[in-house]
Scaffold this active site. Structure first.
Site, PDB file in Angstrom:
ATOM      1  CG  ASN A 146      -7.712  -4.123  -4.079  1.00 57.43           C
ATOM      2  OD1 ASN A 146      -8.929  -4.129  -4.227  1.00 57.43           O
ATOM      3  ND2 ASN A 146      -7.116  -3.456  -3.088  1.00 57.43           N
ATOM      4  CE  LYS A 165     -11.046   0.212 -11.031  1.00 58.71           C
ATOM      5  NZ  LYS A 165      -9.913  -0.608 -10.527  1.00 58.71           N
ATOM      6  CE1 TYR A 208     -11.866   3.668 -10.150  1.00 50.97           C
ATOM      7  CE2 TYR A 208     -14.190   3.546 -10.735  1.00 50.97           C
ATOM      8  CZ  TYR A 208     -13.112   3.093  -9.997  1.00 50.97           C
ATOM      9  OH  TYR A 208     -13.293   2.059  -9.103  1.00 50.97           O
ATOM     10  CB  SER A 230     -15.360  -0.005 -11.517  1.00 46.85           C
ATOM     11  OG  SER A 230     -16.414   0.852 -11.149  1.00 46.85           O
ATOM     12  CG  ASP A 252      -2.197   0.876   0.877  1.00 52.79           C
ATOM     13  OD1 ASP A 252      -3.264   0.268   0.659  1.00 52.79           O
ATOM     14  OD2 ASP A 252      -2.100   2.117   0.797  1.00 52.79           O
ATOM     15  CB  ALA A 290     -16.894  -3.524  -1.024  1.00 59.44           C
ATOM     16  CB  ALA A 291     -18.791  -0.415   2.986  1.00 55.18           C
TER      17      ALA A 291
HETATM   18  P1  NAD Z   1      -9.749   1.916  -0.864  1.00 58.10           P
HETATM   19  O1  NAD Z   1      -9.450   3.351  -1.132  1.00 58.10           O
HETATM   20  O2  NAD Z   1     -10.262   1.546   0.476  1.00 58.10           O
HETATM   21  O3  NAD Z   1      -8.491   1.000  -1.174  1.00 58.10           O
HETATM   22  C1  NAD Z   1      -7.584   1.250  -2.193  1.00 58.10           C
HETATM   23  C2  NAD Z   1      -6.190   1.122  -1.611  1.00 58.10           C
HETATM   24  O4  NAD Z   1      -5.249   1.286  -2.669  1.00 58.10           O
HETATM   25  C3  NAD Z   1      -5.882   2.203  -0.570  1.00 58.10           C
HETATM   26  O5  NAD Z   1      -5.475   1.597   0.637  1.00 58.10           O
HETATM   27  C4  NAD Z   1      -4.792   3.034  -1.224  1.00 58.10           C
HETATM   28  O6  NAD Z   1      -3.850   3.567  -0.308  1.00 58.10           O
HETATM   29  C5  NAD Z   1      -4.157   2.037  -2.166  1.00 58.10           C
HETATM   30  N1  NAD Z   1      -3.470   2.703  -3.278  1.00 58.10           N
HETATM   31  C6  NAD Z   1      -3.903   3.756  -4.007  1.00 58.10           C
HETATM   32  N2  NAD Z   1      -2.996   4.084  -4.939  1.00 58.10           N
HETATM   33  C7  NAD Z   1      -1.966   3.203  -4.816  1.00 58.10           C
HETATM   34  C8  NAD Z   1      -0.754   3.019  -5.520  1.00 58.10           C
HETATM   35  N3  NAD Z   1      -0.405   3.832  -6.527  1.00 58.10           N
HETATM   36  N4  NAD Z   1       0.045   2.011  -5.151  1.00 58.10           N
HETATM   37  C9  NAD Z   1      -0.283   1.190  -4.121  1.00 58.10           C
HETATM   38  N5  NAD Z   1      -1.416   1.340  -3.396  1.00 58.10           N
HETATM   39  C10 NAD Z   1      -2.261   2.328  -3.757  1.00 58.10           C
HETATM   40  O7  NAD Z   1     -10.796   1.481  -2.003  1.00 58.10           O
HETATM   41  P2  NAD Z   1     -11.538   0.089  -2.293  1.00 58.10           P
HETATM   42  O8  NAD Z   1     -12.975   0.419  -2.422  1.00 58.10           O
HETATM   43  O9  NAD Z   1     -11.119  -0.972  -1.364  1.00 58.10           O
HETATM   44  O10 NAD Z   1     -11.016  -0.194  -3.773  1.00 58.10           O
HETATM   45  C11 NAD Z   1     -10.263  -1.333  -4.140  1.00 58.10           C
HETATM   46  C12 NAD Z   1     -10.370  -1.534  -5.638  1.00 58.10           C
HETATM   47  O11 NAD Z   1     -11.717  -1.846  -5.992  1.00 58.10           O
HETATM   48  C13 NAD Z   1     -10.002  -0.309  -6.474  1.00 58.10           C
HETATM   49  O12 NAD Z   1      -9.312  -0.724  -7.632  1.00 58.10           O
HETATM   50  C14 NAD Z   1     -11.331   0.277  -6.845  1.00 58.10           C
HETATM   51  O13 NAD Z   1     -11.257   1.053  -8.023  1.00 58.10           O
HETATM   52  C15 NAD Z   1     -12.153  -0.971  -7.011  1.00 58.10           C
HETATM   53  N6  NAD Z   1     -13.594  -0.795  -6.888  1.00 58.10           N
HETATM   54  C16 NAD Z   1     -14.156  -0.603  -5.688  1.00 58.10           C
HETATM   55  C17 NAD Z   1     -15.533  -0.475  -5.611  1.00 58.10           C
HETATM   56  C18 NAD Z   1     -16.233  -0.312  -4.306  1.00 58.10           C
HETATM   57  O14 NAD Z   1     -17.479  -0.349  -4.285  1.00 58.10           O
HETATM   58  N7  NAD Z   1     -15.539  -0.151  -3.201  1.00 58.10           N
HETATM   59  C19 NAD Z   1     -16.322  -0.511  -6.766  1.00 58.10           C
HETATM   60  C20 NAD Z   1     -15.700  -0.729  -7.978  1.00 58.10           C
HETATM   61  C21 NAD Z   1     -14.332  -0.889  -8.025  1.00 58.10           C
END
Ligand code: NAD
Length: 306
Positions: free
Chosen positions: A99, A168, A164, A151, A40, A196-197
């Site tokens: 991720n 994606k 985005y 996404s 991270d 997800a939250a």
């Molecule tokens: P989040 O912000 O909680 O987690 C993302 C993590 O990635 C963070 O901890 C951040 O510090 C880390 N990060 C960001 N840029 C980085 C980099 N350059 N190198 C290394 N780490 C990095 O968000 P999340 O909701 O857990 O998202 C996880 C993945 O799921 C993402 O790719 C997001 O686009 C995708 N996504 C999430 C949702 C959702 O509903 N939460 C929906 C569609 C897609």
């Protein structure tokens, strides 16, 4: 039995594992016996700043529970360093969960190059760099499992998320090709569209909805897809979240085949426009081969009506 799936002696690299979905993956795989690289960058959800705390907390939690984990604080844009951490620490890499992600939401009218470029760098280049660095190990050991993260914004579009959405949907084509190139080497790649939250969604969804969307409820599908028992499902797209899982695929309409000669005009298309849009007898293409066959058939048709 899904609850019996284990990952002993395997190394799982989870990018963006300091929070949200990535943290849920890291804790799960460590609890099922895997060595986990908790990557991270530790910045904000807009991609500003960096820090070691997010990854460290997850590693401490895994170790406190008796698991094996190492932190890595590099940006996914330097995926080779993340994979190096896996190999240097655990001697191998078996599973890559691409991720990590950020958002730079802004209307297309107001989008700046910096908003566009950073999103492509983290999502597209980041997924590429990590997979590229893991690929030689996967090929050599004839084993590799990849999950990329798309996404609904990428699959269907989303207001204010043009950068985005583009990044994606790129995950889908990337995954489909990795699956094709990896098949010979027992490398399986799939792509998920999770919901997800997390800090990404907490500002756009109400708390009662978020309560039903725990990151933990995305994890079991990922476990099924990256387990050694999955030898066939590859190059597939899944939407997953809140207990719902469904596969998505491309659907092609019955379509219109016209003779490709001087009678092939806009008017000839408009005359039979309904056929272009007719999904009553759908096809589910997975490559270009059948498209090429169709164009050969076109030459056998009579001249088109105008
Ligand atoms: P989040 O912000 O909680 O987690 C993302 C993590 O990635 C963070 O901890 C951040 O510090 C880390 N990060 C960001 N840029 C980085 C980099 N350059 N190198 C290394 N780490 C990095 O968000 P999340 O909701 O857990 O998202 C996880 C993945 O799921 C993402 O790719 C997001 O686009 C995708 N996504 C999430 C949702 C959702 O509903 N939460 C929906 C569609 C897609």
């Amino acid at each position: 039995m899904v609850q019996d799936l284990r990952f002993d002696n395997q190394t799982v690299v989870v990018t963006g594992a300091g929070g949200g979905l990535g943290k849920a993956y890291a804790l799960f795989f460590a609890s099922r016996g895997a060595n986990v690289v908790v990557n991270d960058l530790g910045g904000s959800f807009k991609g500003e700043g960096a820090g070691t705390k997010a990854a460290d907390i997850v590693v401490d939690e895994i170790k406190a529970a008796g698991g094996k984990a190492v932190a890595n604080y590099d940006s996914v844009e330097n995926g080779d360093k993340i994979i190096k951490t896996a190999v240097d620490t655990f001697g191998r890499v078996d599973i890559l969960l691409n991720n990590a992600g950020i958002l730079r939401d802004i209307s297309f009218k107001n989008m700046k190059d910096s908003d566009w470029d950073l999103i492509q760098a983290v999502h597209v280049k980041g997924a590429y760099k990590c997979a590229r660095a893991a690929w030689p190990y996967f090929r050599k050991q004839k084993y590799g499992r990849v999950i990329n993260t798309t996404s609904a914004a990428g699959l269907f579009g989303s207001f204010g998320q043009c950068n985005y959405s583009a990044a994606k949907l790129a995950q889908v084509g990337f995954t489909e090709t990795l699956a094709k190139e990896g098949a010979k080497y027992n490398i399986i790649a799939n792509v998920i569209a999770p919901i997800a939250a997390s800090r990404m969604t907490e500002t756009v969804m109400p708390p009662d909805v978020l309560n039903n969307l725990k990151p933990d409820w995305v994890v079991p599908l990922v476990a099924v897809l990256v387990h050694s028992s999955n030898t066939h499902t590859s190059g597939a797209i899944f939407e997953v979240g809140g207990g719902h899982i469904a596969k998505l695929r491309w659907e092609r309409a019955k379509g219109l085949l016209l003779r490709a000669d001087e009678t092939y005009t806009p008017g000839a298309i408009l005359k039979k426009w309904d056929k272009v849009n007719d999904f009553s007898v759908p096809e589910y293409p997975t490559g270009v081969a059948d498209f090429v066959t169709k164009s050969e058939e076109s030459l056998k048709l009579p001249p088109n009506e105008q």
